[in-house]
Design a protein around this motif. Structure first.
Motif, PDB file in Angstrom:
ATOM      1  N   ILE B  48       6.527  34.767  34.028  1.00 55.69           N
ATOM      2  CA  ILE B  48       7.648  34.252  33.948  1.00 55.69           C
ATOM      3  C   ILE B  48       8.410  33.028  34.207  1.00 55.69           C
ATOM      4  CG2 ILE B  48       8.955  35.737  35.633  1.00 55.69           C
ATOM      5  CD1 ILE B  48      10.164  35.495  31.994  1.00 55.69           C
ATOM      6  N   ARG B  49       7.932  32.736  35.619  1.00 58.03           N
ATOM      7  CA  ARG B  49       8.303  31.534  36.284  1.00 58.03           C
ATOM      8  C   ARG B  49       8.049  30.418  35.323  1.00 58.03           C
ATOM      9  NH1 ARG B  49       7.910  31.665  42.687  1.00 58.03           N
ATOM     10  NH2 ARG B  49       9.931  32.190  42.982  1.00 58.03           N
ATOM     11  N   LEU B  52      10.254  30.312  32.167  1.00 59.67           N
ATOM     12  CA  LEU B  52      11.424  29.895  32.395  1.00 59.67           C
ATOM     13  C   LEU B  52      11.872  28.430  32.680  1.00 59.67           C
ATOM     14  CD1 LEU B  52      13.137  33.048  33.908  1.00 59.67           C
ATOM     15  CD2 LEU B  52      13.632  31.854  31.530  1.00 59.67           C
ATOM     16  N   ALA B  58      14.969  31.206  40.131  1.00 61.87           N
ATOM     17  CA  ALA B  58      15.804  32.210  40.500  1.00 61.87           C
ATOM     18  C   ALA B  58      15.019  33.579  40.344  1.00 61.87           C
ATOM     19  CB  ALA B  58      16.956  32.188  39.513  1.00 61.87           C
ATOM     20  N   ILE B  59      13.790  33.445  40.002  1.00 63.08           N
ATOM     21  CA  ILE B  59      13.173  34.730  39.716  1.00 63.08           C
ATOM     22  C   ILE B  59      12.234  35.051  40.890  1.00 63.08           C
ATOM     23  CG2 ILE B  59      11.745  36.094  38.033  1.00 63.08           C
ATOM     24  CD1 ILE B  59      14.123  35.486  36.547  1.00 63.08           C
ATOM     25  N   ASP B  60      12.144  36.256  41.524  1.00 63.32           N
ATOM     26  CA  ASP B  60      11.382  36.556  42.682  1.00 63.32           C
ATOM     27  C   ASP B  60      10.008  36.881  41.978  1.00 63.32           C
ATOM     28  OD1 ASP B  60      10.307  37.092  44.826  1.00 63.32           O
ATOM     29  OD2 ASP B  60      12.013  38.453  45.476  1.00 63.32           O
ATOM     30  N   ASP B  76      13.467  59.787  26.504  1.00 56.30           N
ATOM     31  CA  ASP B  76      14.357  59.011  25.870  1.00 56.30           C
ATOM     32  C   ASP B  76      15.374  58.751  26.908  1.00 56.30           C
ATOM     33  OD1 ASP B  76      12.863  58.499  24.020  1.00 56.30           O
ATOM     34  OD2 ASP B  76      14.077  59.757  22.536  1.00 56.30           O
ATOM     35  N   GLU B  80      16.182  55.343  29.051  1.00 56.65           N
ATOM     36  CA  GLU B  80      17.354  54.555  28.905  1.00 56.65           C
ATOM     37  C   GLU B  80      17.997  54.254  30.243  1.00 56.65           C
ATOM     38  OE1 GLU B  80      19.536  55.843  25.439  1.00 56.65           O
ATOM     39  OE2 GLU B  80      21.178  55.891  26.806  1.00 56.65           O
ATOM     40  N   LEU B  84      19.152  50.631  31.896  1.00 55.43           N
ATOM     41  CA  LEU B  84      20.372  50.155  32.199  1.00 55.43           C
ATOM     42  C   LEU B  84      20.388  49.867  33.729  1.00 55.43           C
ATOM     43  CD1 LEU B  84      22.240  52.279  29.815  1.00 55.43           C
ATOM     44  CD2 LEU B  84      21.836  50.173  29.651  1.00 55.43           C
ATOM     45  N   ASP B  89      17.987  43.982  30.357  1.00 53.84           N
ATOM     46  CA  ASP B  89      18.260  43.166  29.337  1.00 53.84           C
ATOM     47  C   ASP B  89      18.605  41.654  29.822  1.00 53.84           C
ATOM     48  OD1 ASP B  89      20.485  44.170  30.725  1.00 53.84           O
ATOM     49  OD2 ASP B  89      21.654  44.440  28.877  1.00 53.84           O
ATOM     50  N   VAL B  90      18.380  41.447  31.133  1.00 52.71           N
ATOM     51  CA  VAL B  90      18.480  40.074  31.591  1.00 52.71           C
ATOM     52  C   VAL B  90      16.891  39.458  31.489  1.00 52.71           C
ATOM     53  CG1 VAL B  90      19.021  38.672  33.693  1.00 52.71           C
ATOM     54  CG2 VAL B  90      20.465  40.662  33.035  1.00 52.71           C
ATOM     55  N   PRO B  91      17.048  38.153  31.151  1.00 53.38           N
ATOM     56  CA  PRO B  91      15.497  37.565  31.183  1.00 53.38           C
ATOM     57  C   PRO B  91      14.941  37.572  32.579  1.00 53.38           C
ATOM     58  CG  PRO B  91      17.219  36.133  30.565  1.00 53.38           C
ATOM     59  CD  PRO B  91      17.844  37.223  30.372  1.00 53.38           C
TER      60      PRO B  91
END
Lengths: 598, 119
Positions: B48-49, B52, B58-60, B76, B80, B84, B89-91
């Motif tokens: 992911i680093r 981005l 900023a990502i560990d 389900d 969910e 949450l 939902d944050v990259p």
């Protein structure tokens, strides 16, 4: 007949809670590229494009968690000091906005520095620690460990506090103290670094050979105490005021740069020799040695200075410097003005260490750095953070500490800053000052994150017999008592050795009685407590207090705050040992009884 | 003593790979609704680093893998909840998935065992 609507309950739940939709995972995967032979082409990782909202979402937790970590250490202390000044001493904080700005700079600076340390410097330490022992003979490894010890000392944020503290010392009252902190400041830090380097070498050899820490403690602490006694009692050379500084220097060195970097190397060496796993204690001991050797070094340097330079020359030189400073005050050089002076200090602290690490990595080891971008980002963060921290150190921590230290004398003595002083009768005032220091020590120690980590290690090490809360309590109690003793020392103006000799003697006796585990933990706990926020604050407070009291030597508070936790932890360790043994005996007895009954 | 053992059916494993330190957020959110028995493993993430770019710092890279076994009927809802709680939902925050389990076994309270004793 009524009309009836039918809704699936599942649909209802879905509508009530969160919008869900389904997308095939294939959409997230890159399109594979094939050449005409049907082989897959390599392709670069596609970059993710983020909108502004997402960037904020990513950065916000990243920044806030790291900032809160630092704020947790700084804000309560600052509020405590300010409230104490306002309520008990009835004086508002002077230059409150500058101090607040300075403290903010400390938090931001430390946040950036710690992040930089983690991303930029630690990877070097780990790679070097893992590969160095395989590529170089032991002598080479030890030599590099030695150099690393010197380098990390210069990079330690708290070391700047010594230099800041030096500007408060009066050259006429304590010439040698003045010269060691000002015109010979570089030499002092170098000697401290040599001590740390030596400790790194000895600590690494100890890992390899599995030496017990006990004889090492006796062999290093005893001569250090002896030299201190000589410096204190041998009147003609006038070194009595240096003892406090020397013992404080030991507490300053063991901070957030030294401990992890030196440990990474030591652990790497030990695991390369196949000795890493068998002893969970292998991480300990270096911290202890790294706080004793610098004391020895500073004492030796002071003897050398005393034998080669006369106090008169120092006083004359100091007067000259002051004159020159007064002349220059109208037109200061650009590198002497505030932000630049601190920036130069910051760059000088980190860059040599980074260059050294790079030389070792690229030239000696011929290794490549993985994820170079992150590493360089980390290094830049470390340098910038250090510079900001230095600015904050001067305007926030040192100023606030100096102020509270100077004002607290007003509780029991007459000082200029508070017109109504003395505010209380002598005994009440002294008790107030003592209590103030005690609570400060307790709070500052319990907030130290390193102590929490040590507590966890100890709890695991002793299979829960020595609980984390017990260790934290013992260390905090020790530091608090030590700070109080240090303040009392300044009030009644007795020499620091009156605390250090009985304290360390007691520590050595307890060391003889304790088991190896507790000796390791106990002696290391002293070094853990002195972080980059506590050290400058306490140093400045001691000096401000000392100045207000008219005593020459405001150092020594950190030293008393180091010995007391050692004694406290060792004592508690003995008690735990005793309790475990009693429990074992009881169980053995019960089993014996059961045997009889059956 | 004769020992018996019971297998559990209709179980689903939810696994979430999140940034280091976030694992406990998930387990706390699960404990709140009475779901216990989560496991947290330490892990390193890769990729992911690089994707981005500059924001990757900023990502560990250190990750925690939280796995928890839940009843298939509840999947389900819990899926969910974890999504949450972990703010997936944050990259860069992580990802999660659910896998059906063939069978599972653990200590089953006698009160429940007796209910199924005849079957």
């Amino acid at each position: 007949m009524a009309k009836r609507h039918a809704i699936r309950f599942g649909d209802y739940i879905q509508a009530m809670v969160v919008d869900t939709q389904q997308v095939p995972f294939e959409e997230l995967m890159p399109e594979p590229l094939f050449d005409r032979h049907g082989n897959e082409h390599p392709q670069p990782v596609p970059k993710l494009k983020l909108g502004g909202g997402d960037v904020v979402k990513v950065l916000q937790p990243y920044l806030s968690t790291r900032f809160i970590d630092q704020a947790r250490a700084v804000v309560p202390l600052a509020i405590y000091l300010a409230l104490f000044q306002y309520i008990v001493l009835q004086t508002p904080v002077m230059d409150a906005s500058i101090v607040a700005g300075g403290l903010l700079a400390v938090m931001v600076g430390l946040m950036m520095f710690m992040e930089g340390l983690k991303l930029g410097l630690m990877p070097f330490g780990e790679v070097i620690g893992n590969t160095l022992p395989r590529k170089l003979p032991l002598v080479g490894v030890l030599f590099i460990a030695f150099l690393l010890g010197i380098g990390v000392t210069f990079a330690e944020p708290a070391i700047g506090a010594l230099q800041v503290a030096g500007s408060i010392v009066d050259p006429v009252e304590a010439p040698y103290l003045y010269t060691l902190l000002n015109d010979r400041g570089g030499a002092t830090v170098l000697v401290v670094g040599l001590g740390v380097g030596l400790a790194a070498v000895l600590g690494t050899v100890r890992f390899l050979r599995g030496w017990s820490l006990k004889p090492l403690i006796f062999m290093t602490v005893t001569p250090t105490l002896a030299l201190s006694v000589i410096a204190w009692k041998w009147d003609p050379i006038g070194l009595s005021s240096i003892v406090g500084l020397a013992w404080d220097a030991g507490a300053v060195t063991t901070g957030p740069v030294t401990v992890p970097l030196v440990l990474a190397l030591g652990v790497g060496v030990a695991s390369a020799a196949g000795k890493g796993a068998d002893s969970s204690l292998s991480g300990f001991g270096i911290v202890t040695l790294a706080s004793v050797f610098p004391i020895l070094g500073v004492l030796c340097l002071s003897f050398y200075t005393a034998l080669t330079v006369s106090p008169e020359t120092i006083i004359a030189a100091a007067a000259e410097v002051k004159l020159a400073a007064a002349m220059a005050a109208s037109q200061p050089q650009w590198y002497e003005v505030t932000p630049w002076a601190e920036v130069i200090l910051g760059v000088r602290a980190i860059v040599p260490l980074v260059i050294f690490l790079m030389i070792v990595l690229f030239v000696v080891l011929r290794e490549k750095m993985k994820s170079a971008f992150i590493t360089y980002y980390g290094i830049i963060m470390a340098v910038v953070g250090m510079c900001i921290f230095n600015v904050g150190l001067t305007y926030g921590l040192a100023k606030l500490g100096d102020q509270s230290g100077g004002l607290i004398a007003g509780a029991f003595a007459s000082i200029d800053a508070i017109s109504a002083s003395p505010l209380y009768s002598f005994s009440v005032g002294v008790a107030t000052a003592g209590l103030f220091a005690w609570v400060l020590g307790l709070g500052a120690t319990l907030a130290e994150p390193a102590l929490n980590a040590l507590g966890m290690t100890v709890q695991n090490l002793t299979n829960g017999a020595f609980k984390k809360s017990m260790l934290m309590g013992a260390v905090a109690f020790g530091v608090a008592t030590g700070l109080m003793l240090g303040v009392l020392k300044l009030i009644f103006d007795f020499h620091i050795m009156y605390i250090l000799i009985p304290g360390y003697t007691l520590g050595l006796i307890l060391t003889l009685l304790s088991t190896e585990e507790f000796v390791n933990v106990g002696w290391d706990s002293a070094g853990v407590t002195t972080g980059p926020v506590t050290v400058p604050l306490v140093l400045a407070m001691g000096l401000g207090f000392g100045n207000a009291m008219g005593s020459t030597d405001g150092f020594g508070i950190l030293a008393t705050a180091s010995i007391c936790p050692i004694v406290a932890v060792l004592t508690l360790g003995l008690y735990v040992q005793f309790k475990v043994k009693r429990e074992e005996r009881r169980i053995a007895k019960e089993f014996a009884l059961e045997g009889e009954i059956v | 003593m004769k020992r018996s053992f019971t297998t559990l059916t209709d179980a689903t494993l939810i696994t979430a790979v999140v940034q280091s330190g976030c694992g406990e957020v998930i387990t706390d959110a699960l404990l709140e609704i009475g779901i216990q028995g989560s496991t947290i493993h330490a892990a390193m993430g890769v990729g992911i680093r690089e994707r981005l770019g500059a924001l990757g710092v900023a990502i560990d890279a250190e990750r925690e893998v939280v796995s928890v076994m839940v009843s298939s009927d509840e999947v389900d809802r819990i899926f969910e909840r974890i999504f949450l709680a972990a703010k997936l939902d944050v990259p860069g925050n992580g990802f999660m998935y659910a896998t059906p389990l063939l069978q599972a076994a653990t200590y089953v309270p006698p009160s429940i065992l007796s209910k199924y004793a005849g079957q």
